[in-house]
Scaffold this motif. Sequence first.
Motif, PDB file in Angstrom:
ATOM      1  N   GLY A  11      86.598  -4.891 -28.847  1.00 20.82           N
ATOM      2  CA  GLY A  11      85.423  -4.053 -29.093  1.00 20.82           C
ATOM      3  C   GLY A  11      84.146  -4.859 -28.934  1.00 20.82           C
ATOM      4  N   PRO A  12      83.268  -4.826 -29.947  1.00 19.73           N
ATOM      5  CA  PRO A  12      82.009  -5.571 -29.855  1.00 19.73           C
ATOM      6  C   PRO A  12      82.179  -7.077 -30.015  1.00 19.73           C
ATOM      7  CG  PRO A  12      82.188  -4.525 -32.005  1.00 19.73           C
ATOM      8  CD  PRO A  12      83.358  -4.031 -31.188  1.00 19.73           C
ATOM      9  N   ILE A  13      83.366  -7.529 -30.416  1.00 16.96           N
ATOM     10  CA  ILE A  13      83.601  -8.961 -30.621  1.00 16.96           C
ATOM     11  C   ILE A  13      83.912  -9.642 -29.287  1.00 16.96           C
ATOM     12  CG2 ILE A  13      85.117 -10.681 -31.673  1.00 16.96           C
ATOM     13  CD1 ILE A  13      85.505  -8.799 -34.020  1.00 16.96           C
ATOM     14  N   LYS A  14      83.122 -10.652 -28.970  1.00 15.97           N
ATOM     15  CA  LYS A  14      83.358 -11.431 -27.748  1.00 15.97           C
ATOM     16  C   LYS A  14      84.246 -12.639 -28.041  1.00 15.97           C
ATOM     17  CE  LYS A  14      78.819 -10.146 -25.894  1.00 15.97           C
ATOM     18  NZ  LYS A  14      77.452 -10.634 -25.555  1.00 15.97           N
ATOM     19  N   GLU A  30      73.720  -6.065 -37.958  1.00 10.68           N
ATOM     20  CA  GLU A  30      73.289  -4.721 -37.615  1.00 10.68           C
ATOM     21  C   GLU A  30      74.480  -3.784 -37.462  1.00 10.68           C
ATOM     22  OE1 GLU A  30      70.863  -4.782 -34.152  1.00 10.68           O
ATOM     23  OE2 GLU A  30      69.363  -6.133 -34.991  1.00 10.68           O
ATOM     24  N   SER A  31      74.212  -2.483 -37.485  1.00 14.84           N
ATOM     25  CA  SER A  31      75.260  -1.497 -37.220  1.00 14.84           C
ATOM     26  C   SER A  31      75.811  -1.707 -35.817  1.00 14.84           C
ATOM     27  CB  SER A  31      74.689  -0.075 -37.340  1.00 14.84           C
ATOM     28  OG  SER A  31      74.253   0.182 -38.656  1.00 14.84           O
ATOM     29  N   GLY A  32      77.129  -1.661 -35.701  1.00 15.07           N
ATOM     30  CA  GLY A  32      77.762  -1.843 -34.406  1.00 15.07           C
ATOM     31  C   GLY A  32      77.898  -3.282 -33.973  1.00 15.07           C
ATOM     32  N   SER A  33      77.535  -4.222 -34.841  1.00 16.39           N
ATOM     33  CA  SER A  33      77.591  -5.638 -34.464  1.00 16.39           C
ATOM     34  C   SER A  33      79.016  -6.193 -34.468  1.00 16.39           C
ATOM     35  CB  SER A  33      76.723  -6.471 -35.410  1.00 16.39           C
ATOM     36  OG  SER A  33      77.196  -6.388 -36.743  1.00 16.39           O
ATOM     37  N   GLY A  34      79.936  -5.516 -35.163  1.00 22.13           N
ATOM     38  CA  GLY A  34      81.322  -5.967 -35.207  1.00 22.13           C
ATOM     39  C   GLY A  34      81.795  -6.404 -36.583  1.00 22.13           C
ATOM     40  N   LYS A  35      80.977  -6.162 -37.621  1.00 20.17           N
ATOM     41  CA  LYS A  35      81.362  -6.572 -38.984  1.00 20.17           C
ATOM     42  C   LYS A  35      82.670  -5.908 -39.406  1.00 20.17           C
ATOM     43  CE  LYS A  35      77.745  -4.944 -41.056  1.00 20.17           C
ATOM     44  NZ  LYS A  35      77.228  -4.213 -39.887  1.00 20.17           N
ATOM     45  N   SER A  36      82.712  -4.583 -39.302  1.00 12.91           N
ATOM     46  CA  SER A  36      83.911  -3.855 -39.726  1.00 12.91           C
ATOM     47  C   SER A  36      85.098  -4.174 -38.828  1.00 12.91           C
ATOM     48  CB  SER A  36      83.640  -2.349 -39.733  1.00 12.91           C
ATOM     49  OG  SER A  36      82.797  -1.991 -40.814  1.00 12.91           O
ATOM     50  N   THR A  37      84.849  -4.356 -37.537  1.00 17.27           N
ATOM     51  CA  THR A  37      85.934  -4.708 -36.618  1.00 17.27           C
ATOM     52  C   THR A  37      86.562  -6.029 -37.032  1.00 17.27           C
ATOM     53  OG1 THR A  37      84.820  -3.560 -34.801  1.00 17.27           O
ATOM     54  CG2 THR A  37      86.526  -5.143 -34.207  1.00 17.27           C
ATOM     55  N   GLY A  80      91.517   2.043 -35.630  1.00 18.80           N
ATOM     56  CA  GLY A  80      90.435   2.527 -34.773  1.00 18.80           C
ATOM     57  C   GLY A  80      90.163   1.604 -33.612  1.00 18.80           C
ATOM     58  N   PHE A  81      91.135   0.745 -33.291  1.00 24.59           N
ATOM     59  CA  PHE A  81      90.946  -0.240 -32.222  1.00 24.59           C
ATOM     60  C   PHE A  81      91.448   0.247 -30.864  1.00 24.59           C
ATOM     61  CE2 PHE A  81      91.307  -4.072 -35.352  1.00 24.59           C
ATOM     62  CZ  PHE A  81      90.051  -3.763 -35.838  1.00 24.59           C
ATOM     63  N   GLU A  82      91.974   1.459 -30.811  1.00 27.95           N
ATOM     64  CA  GLU A  82      92.610   1.935 -29.580  1.00 27.95           C
ATOM     65  C   GLU A  82      91.663   1.815 -28.382  1.00 27.95           C
ATOM     66  OE1 GLU A  82      95.633   5.575 -28.525  1.00 27.95           O
ATOM     67  OE2 GLU A  82      93.816   6.043 -29.648  1.00 27.95           O
ATOM     68  N   GLU A  83      90.384   2.179 -28.584  1.00 33.86           N
ATOM     69  CA  GLU A  83      89.418   2.106 -27.491  1.00 33.86           C
ATOM     70  C   GLU A  83      88.788   0.725 -27.364  1.00 33.86           C
ATOM     71  OE1 GLU A  83      86.643   5.211 -28.280  1.00 33.86           O
ATOM     72  OE2 GLU A  83      88.081   6.818 -27.883  1.00 33.86           O
ATOM     73  N   TYR A  84      89.083  -0.165 -28.313  1.00 24.31           N
ATOM     74  CA  TYR A  84      88.510  -1.513 -28.309  1.00 24.31           C
ATOM     75  C   TYR A  84      89.375  -2.516 -27.561  1.00 24.31           C
ATOM     76  CZ  TYR A  84      85.010  -0.300 -31.896  1.00 24.31           C
ATOM     77  OH  TYR A  84      83.944   0.221 -32.570  1.00 24.31           O
ATOM     78  N   LEU A  85      90.675  -2.190 -27.404  1.00 25.77           N
ATOM     79  CA  LEU A  85      91.583  -3.129 -26.776  1.00 25.77           C
ATOM     80  C   LEU A  85      91.291  -3.252 -25.287  1.00 25.77           C
ATOM     81  CD1 LEU A  85      94.947  -2.123 -28.486  1.00 25.77           C
ATOM     82  CD2 LEU A  85      93.603  -4.180 -28.928  1.00 25.77           C
ATOM     83  N   LYS A  86      91.316  -4.492 -24.797  1.00 27.05           N
ATOM     84  CA  LYS A  86      91.086  -4.781 -23.389  1.00 27.05           C
ATOM     85  C   LYS A  86      92.262  -5.598 -22.860  1.00 27.05           C
ATOM     86  CE  LYS A  86      86.211  -5.043 -24.653  1.00 27.05           C
ATOM     87  NZ  LYS A  86      85.042  -5.921 -24.836  1.00 27.05           N
ATOM     88  N   ASN A  87      92.310  -5.760 -21.569  1.00 26.61           N
ATOM     89  CA  ASN A  87      93.405  -6.526 -20.978  1.00 26.61           C
ATOM     90  C   ASN A  87      93.424  -7.969 -21.477  1.00 26.61           C
ATOM     91  OD1 ASN A  87      94.310  -4.329 -19.486  1.00 26.61           O
ATOM     92  ND2 ASN A  87      93.025  -4.838 -17.722  1.00 26.61           N
ATOM     93  N   ASP A  88      92.232  -8.487 -21.802  1.00 33.50           N
ATOM     94  CA  ASP A  88      92.153  -9.884 -22.247  1.00 33.50           C
ATOM     95  C   ASP A  88      91.897 -10.021 -23.744  1.00 33.50           C
ATOM     96  OD1 ASP A  88      89.621  -8.875 -22.142  1.00 33.50           O
ATOM     97  OD2 ASP A  88      88.728 -10.570 -21.063  1.00 33.50           O
ATOM     98  N   THR A  89      92.159  -8.939 -24.509  1.00 36.10           N
ATOM     99  CA  THR A  89      92.056  -9.041 -25.972  1.00 36.10           C
ATOM    100  C   THR A  89      93.099 -10.028 -26.494  1.00 36.10           C
ATOM    101  OG1 THR A  89      91.217  -6.778 -26.248  1.00 36.10           O
ATOM    102  CG2 THR A  89      92.279  -7.802 -28.159  1.00 36.10           C
ATOM    103  N   GLU A  90      92.659 -10.899 -27.391  1.00 37.08           N
ATOM    104  CA  GLU A  90      93.565 -11.898 -27.944  1.00 37.08           C
ATOM    105  C   GLU A  90      93.195 -12.167 -29.398  1.00 37.08           C
ATOM    106  OE1 GLU A  90      95.232 -16.388 -26.830  1.00 37.08           O
ATOM    107  OE2 GLU A  90      93.792 -15.361 -25.512  1.00 37.08           O
TER     108      GLU A  90
END
Length: 393
Positions: A11-14, A30-37, A80-90
């Motif tokens: 998601g928003p986490i790099k 800030e909102s959407g910064s990735g705190k909850s993620t 709620g990570f279904e849309e956050y997962l990417k091919n290179d999520t680790e």
Amino acid sequence: MKESIHIKNLGPIKDIFIDDIKPLTVLIGESGSGKSTLMKAIALFRWLYKMHNIHSYLKTSNVSKSLFNFNINAYFKNCGFEEYLKNDTEISYTVEFSNSRRYTLHFAQSELTGTSNKNLIETQDLCYNKISFISETRNIIPLWSERGASLSGGYLGFYFHEVYNDFDLASENIKALNINYLNLKLSVEKDHQSIKKYFIQDLDKEYKLTLKNSSSGTQNAIPVSLIAEHFSKYFDFEEAFNRTLLNFLSKTDSLRDFKPVKNLGEIKKKLFIHIEEPELSLYPDAQCELINDLISKCFVSNKNTIDLMFSTHSPYIINHLNLLIKAHDCNKLIDGAKIEFEKIAVYLVEDGKIEDLVVENQRIINTNALSDTINNIYDKYNQLDKDGRLIEE
């Protein structure tokens, strides 16, 4: 026990790496910064590690069936990570003990590793943890507690039902609780149908009303304090552990094979409480007093060992933590609260990364970055001329 986590491209986490997750960990941004993620990922992997401990305990206790026959992607969906997962999520989560033994759960390319029979947790390192996640949807609890039973099949999301279950369990053990920072008392009563009703009354006894008709700040704060009080003083590890084991053993018809390798009393135990924005709808003074209440319950007056993590938007809370650090250094209590400097971490979550705000050599949390908004307002105020126009630079 030392925990670490490394998350990439979720998601928003790099790229976020926390080498040592402290007993009190605070995330601001800030909102959407990735705190909850970030917090949800930590809570999920703590839960997975708990299940790996139970799996290891059963395997070494002569039970052949596995607890890890599940789809990891279903758990990411719950978060709620279904849309956050990417091919290179680790994601890598590691627990290390003082004897240098390390256990790592690793997620990459839709696969979770580190949970096989080859990676069982050694008997001396086994632990049983309880993980609680108090979501921002907790303000629905007062209404749901009265209406939920009539809503057949009603579902409000994984995190709401998790926090509601914890709230319901807490209110079984605690029938009355003073919420001093709101000057209120919570009481739990049952009607003629044995349905629980929640009431609040001011401590001066001038009024009494149902929790569902109280202010938004009260509805957000009371579940936090009630659940924290329950886990601090009343949570029964033995009952919870035995229930988990018996449910699994009975479902898999493995009870007769079970030969416990270790007694529960010898297994390490810890509670993890995660809270999304504890300060919701509270005035700044009440925000700080709520933090006093939480830290007292988790680190001062607690019977059970508790780690606390929360996300926040409030600079008041971060500044207040410096007061509680100073209180500990002076061996004083602020409304029953103090916190050891070595047990605290505060991170600013920004642009998919984190900045550590703790200044080791000064034993403080650096709050300068949290003052930018008020400083900008002050600067613009000073720039205005008497006609209400901005002075040209």
